[in-house]
Design an enzyme around this catalytic site. Structure first.
Site, PDB file in Angstrom:
ATOM      1  N   LYS A   1      42.982  81.129  77.597  1.00  0.00           N
ATOM      2  CA  LYS A   1      42.298  81.905  76.572  1.00  0.00           C
ATOM      3  C   LYS A   1      41.491  83.057  77.147  1.00  0.00           C
ATOM      4  O   LYS A   1      40.881  83.814  76.393  1.00  0.00           O
ATOM      5  CB  LYS A   1      41.365  80.983  75.777  1.00  0.00           C
ATOM      6  CG  LYS A   1      42.128  79.857  75.152  1.00  0.00           C
ATOM      7  CD  LYS A   1      41.276  78.988  74.271  1.00  0.00           C
ATOM      8  CE  LYS A   1      42.063  77.756  73.886  1.00  0.00           C
ATOM      9  NZ  LYS A   1      41.322  76.846  73.042  1.00  0.00           N
TER      10      LYS A   1
ATOM     11  N   SER B   1      38.558  71.651  70.229  1.00  0.00           N
ATOM     12  CA  SER B   1      38.410  72.171  71.594  1.00  0.00           C
ATOM     13  C   SER B   1      38.568  71.012  72.542  1.00  0.00           C
ATOM     14  O   SER B   1      38.154  69.893  72.247  1.00  0.00           O
ATOM     15  CB  SER B   1      37.015  72.767  71.824  1.00  0.00           C
ATOM     16  OG  SER B   1      36.738  73.740  70.879  1.00  0.00           O
TER      17      SER B   1
ATOM     18  N   ARG C   1      42.584  74.177  74.929  1.00  0.00           N
ATOM     19  CA  ARG C   1      43.382  73.466  73.927  1.00  0.00           C
ATOM     20  C   ARG C   1      43.825  74.401  72.815  1.00  0.00           C
ATOM     21  O   ARG C   1      42.999  75.119  72.237  1.00  0.00           O
ATOM     22  CB  ARG C   1      42.557  72.319  73.339  1.00  0.00           C
ATOM     23  CG  ARG C   1      43.247  71.563  72.205  1.00  0.00           C
ATOM     24  CD  ARG C   1      42.393  70.417  71.706  1.00  0.00           C
ATOM     25  NE  ARG C   1      42.348  69.336  72.679  1.00  0.00           N
ATOM     26  CZ  ARG C   1      41.736  68.165  72.470  1.00  0.00           C
ATOM     27  NH1 ARG C   1      41.115  67.961  71.345  1.00  0.00           N
ATOM     28  NH2 ARG C   1      41.723  67.241  73.391  1.00  0.00           N
TER      29      ARG C   1
ATOM     30  N   SER D   1      35.553  77.498  67.072  1.00  0.00           N
ATOM     31  CA  SER D   1      35.094  76.376  66.256  1.00  0.00           C
ATOM     32  C   SER D   1      34.003  75.576  66.955  1.00  0.00           C
ATOM     33  O   SER D   1      33.216  74.889  66.312  1.00  0.00           O
ATOM     34  CB  SER D   1      36.269  75.477  65.909  1.00  0.00           C
ATOM     35  OG  SER D   1      36.919  75.106  67.090  1.00  0.00           O
TER      36      SER D   1
ATOM     37  N   THR E   1      38.745  76.760  69.132  1.00  0.00           N
ATOM     38  CA  THR E   1      38.331  76.973  70.508  1.00  0.00           C
ATOM     39  C   THR E   1      36.852  76.858  70.726  1.00  0.00           C
ATOM     40  O   THR E   1      36.070  76.856  69.792  1.00  0.00           O
ATOM     41  CB  THR E   1      38.735  78.434  70.803  1.00  0.00           C
ATOM     42  OG1 THR E   1      40.098  78.439  71.067  1.00  0.00           O
ATOM     43  CG2 THR E   1      37.968  79.056  71.911  1.00  0.00           C
TER      44      THR E   1
ATOM     45  N   ASP F   1      37.734  76.809  76.771  1.00  0.00           N
ATOM     46  CA  ASP F   1      38.460  75.537  76.920  1.00  0.00           C
ATOM     47  C   ASP F   1      39.955  75.881  76.966  1.00  0.00           C
ATOM     48  O   ASP F   1      40.312  77.057  77.008  1.00  0.00           O
ATOM     49  CB  ASP F   1      38.128  74.598  75.752  1.00  0.00           C
ATOM     50  CG  ASP F   1      38.763  75.051  74.469  1.00  0.00           C
ATOM     51  OD1 ASP F   1      39.519  74.271  73.860  1.00  0.00           O
ATOM     52  OD2 ASP F   1      38.523  76.213  74.075  1.00  0.00           O
TER      53      ASP F   1
ATOM     54  N   GLY G   1      40.579  82.029  67.447  1.00  0.00           N
ATOM     55  CA  GLY G   1      41.202  82.366  66.176  1.00  0.00           C
ATOM     56  C   GLY G   1      42.676  82.031  66.228  1.00  0.00           C
ATOM     57  O   GLY G   1      43.081  81.015  66.787  1.00  0.00           O
TER      58      GLY G   1
ATOM     59  N   ASP H   1      33.593  69.130  69.469  1.00  0.00           N
ATOM     60  CA  ASP H   1      34.510  69.761  68.527  1.00  0.00           C
ATOM     61  C   ASP H   1      35.904  69.209  68.774  1.00  0.00           C
ATOM     62  O   ASP H   1      36.408  69.247  69.891  1.00  0.00           O
ATOM     63  CB  ASP H   1      34.483  71.284  68.737  1.00  0.00           C
ATOM     64  CG  ASP H   1      35.479  71.985  67.845  1.00  0.00           C
ATOM     65  OD1 ASP H   1      36.051  72.992  68.297  1.00  0.00           O
ATOM     66  OD2 ASP H   1      35.673  71.533  66.706  1.00  0.00           O
TER      67      ASP H   1
END
Lengths: 274, 216
Positions: free
Chosen positions: A73, A209, A59, A169, A41, A57, A87, A206
């Protein structure tokens, strides 16, 4: 002490109840132990003049597949407290749900609105007790009578408080934007733009994400949960319609068999409604 | 250290730091850097490692961030309870013993190096060292954390008994700066605090205001 579990007190020390079960499960599955869905994320939060802005985000990934393109999220904790989670998807979802229900019970019992610091302490106690086995990195933001607060709780139970934070991430990409653009006492539009840019940096740089960007603005007046705030520019168009109308499958024969039921035993129990 | 990979990479946050505490006549001075790392990433560059336990007692935390925060919370509760029962401000030695009790009992599970420092009416300013493993010893000067190795020589040669509060503050700032210069796991700003009968004074020295030592 804080009422972290109102119905019963948690057992002292670390909880290894599932260790034996997990070991057995590993044997059953042979090589293919199912991988947990991670949120891989980018989440971020910024304290501004009148409150807190949280961003994330949308995803959710399962290794290299995108399991959910529109995952939420930013979780509700209390009317004045929201929490972004990075996580393991299940861990962040359930931990925040547990926190939310405990805080609701606390509110009803005491007649008080929950404070952000209370939510943080409860989370810290719980995550420390599980010694990192719960893979939840959370950014908690909220507005209460003591002011505007932003905290991060790590999976091992460490807490940090800062005016701006990013986790997941994509946190390094987001933090670059935040470090450059953050100033104390930002206005609402600037703060929203800063968080959007930070999440966008995570989305662009990333792989784990992506898709849309959600924003949640918390102020004394209330909450504005904008989902999505920015839609991904890489949306696909479906080539055909996948709905099948009635009659697509031909019916060849029809047979109706009534099922005979006998009353074998009847008991009547009076309900005491006094 | 205890980087347990669960579902991928989940490193614990560490405070591999530089912390120190010294006694002077009338109180103590404590200092620390401000870096918390997760592997090679600095998770927090403005950490506050000087944690209040009671009105005149602080602790300096090094080791695992989660473990030391949890222990500090437990000791704060126990000491607060004890102090209310006694109806008296608690002794620094009591606080140090509470830390030692937790750190020694759970020594296999914990990674915590703690300096307990404060002032009480009975013995004045005191510094107690509770390193990893749960030893307890009182020392007039104590340094801890990964950066401490680089400043043992500096402390041995520059600390003198009966310094004034300002001399102690200068010495602490200098020592922590030197350690931050050499230790990769220490950095950020220098946080200082002085504790005496009159209360606690806290100070922050920002990166650009640190005493400079490198000429090369």
């Amino acid at each position: 002490m804080a009422l972290s579990n109102v119905l019963h007190a948690p057992a002292a020390g670390f909880n290894f109840d599932h260790a034996a079960r997990n070991a057995e499960l590993e044997g059953l599955f042979d090589a293919q132990i199912p991988k947990p869905v991670k949120t891989g994320t980018t989440i971020a939060g910024v304290v501004f003049k009148d409150g807190v802005v949280l961003g994330a985000d949308t995803r959710a990934t399962s290794s290299e597949i995108v399991a959910d393109k529109m995952c939420s999220k930013i979780h509700y904790i209390a009317p004045n407290i929201y929490c972004c989670g990075a996580g393991t998807a299940a861990d962040t979802e359930k931990t925040t749900e547990l926190l939310s229900s405990n805080l609701t019970i606390f509110s009803l019992n005491s007649g008080r609105n929950p404070r952000v610091v209370m939510a943080v302490n409860i989370l810290q106690e719980m995550l420390y007790r599980y010694h990192g086995q719960i893979g939840a990195s959370l950014i908690l933001g909220g507005v209460d009578c003591t002011g505007n607060h932003l905290y991060t709780v790590g999976p091992y139970g460490s807490v940090n408080t800062m005016p701006y934070l990013a986790m997941g991430s994509g946190d390094l990409a987001a933090l670059g934007i935040l470090e450059d653009g953050y100033k104390p006492d930002l206005e609402l539009d600037k703060a929203k733009e800063l968080v959007r840019a930070a999440i966008h940096a995570g989305v662009m740089n990333d792989l784990a994400s992506g898709n849309n960007i959600d924003i949640c603005v918390l102020t004394r007046e209330g909450v504005d949960h904008i989902r999505p705030y920015q839609v991904s520019q890489y949306k696909d168009k479906r080539k055909t319609k996948y709905k099948y109308g009635a009659g697509t499958t031909a019916v060849l024969t029809e047979k109706v068999v009534p099922v005979k039921l006998e009353v074998v035993e009847e008991t009547v129990q009076r309900m005491d409604t006094a | 250290m205890d980087s347990v990979p669960v579902n991928g990479v989940l490193r614990s946050r560490l405070i591999e730091t530089t912390i120190m505490a010294l006694e002077y006549d009338g109180g103590v001075v404590i200092g620390a850097d401000s870096r918390t790392t997760t592997g090679a990433y600095i998770a927090n560059r403005v950490t506050d490692k000087l944690t209040p336990i009671h009105d005149r007692i602080f602790c300096c935390r090094s080791g695992s961030a989660a473990d030391t925060q949890a222990i500090a919370d437990v000791v704060t509760y126990q000491l607060g309870f004890h102090s209310i029962e006694l109806d008296e401000p608690p002794l620094v030695e009591t606080a140090a013993n509470l830390f030692r009790a937790s750190c020694y009992r759970y020594r296999e599970e914990l990674t915590a190096g703690i300096l307990v420092a404060g002032w009480d009416r009975r013995k004045g300013g005191q510094v107690y060292c509770v390193p990893i493993g749960g030893m307890l010893v009182r020392q007039p000067v104590s340094v801890g954390g990964s950066g401490s190795s680089y400043i043992y020589g500096f402390m041995d040669s520059n600390y003198k008994p009966n310094m004034t509060k300002d001399q102690c503050l200068e010495l602490t700032a200098a020592a922590v700066s030197l350690a931050m210069e050499r230790d990769g796991s220490s950095g950020g700003v220098v946080r200082l605090a002085s504790i005496s009968k009159d209360g606690v004074e806290r100070r922050v020295i920002l990166g650009n205001q640190l005493p400079k030592y490198s000429t090369h």
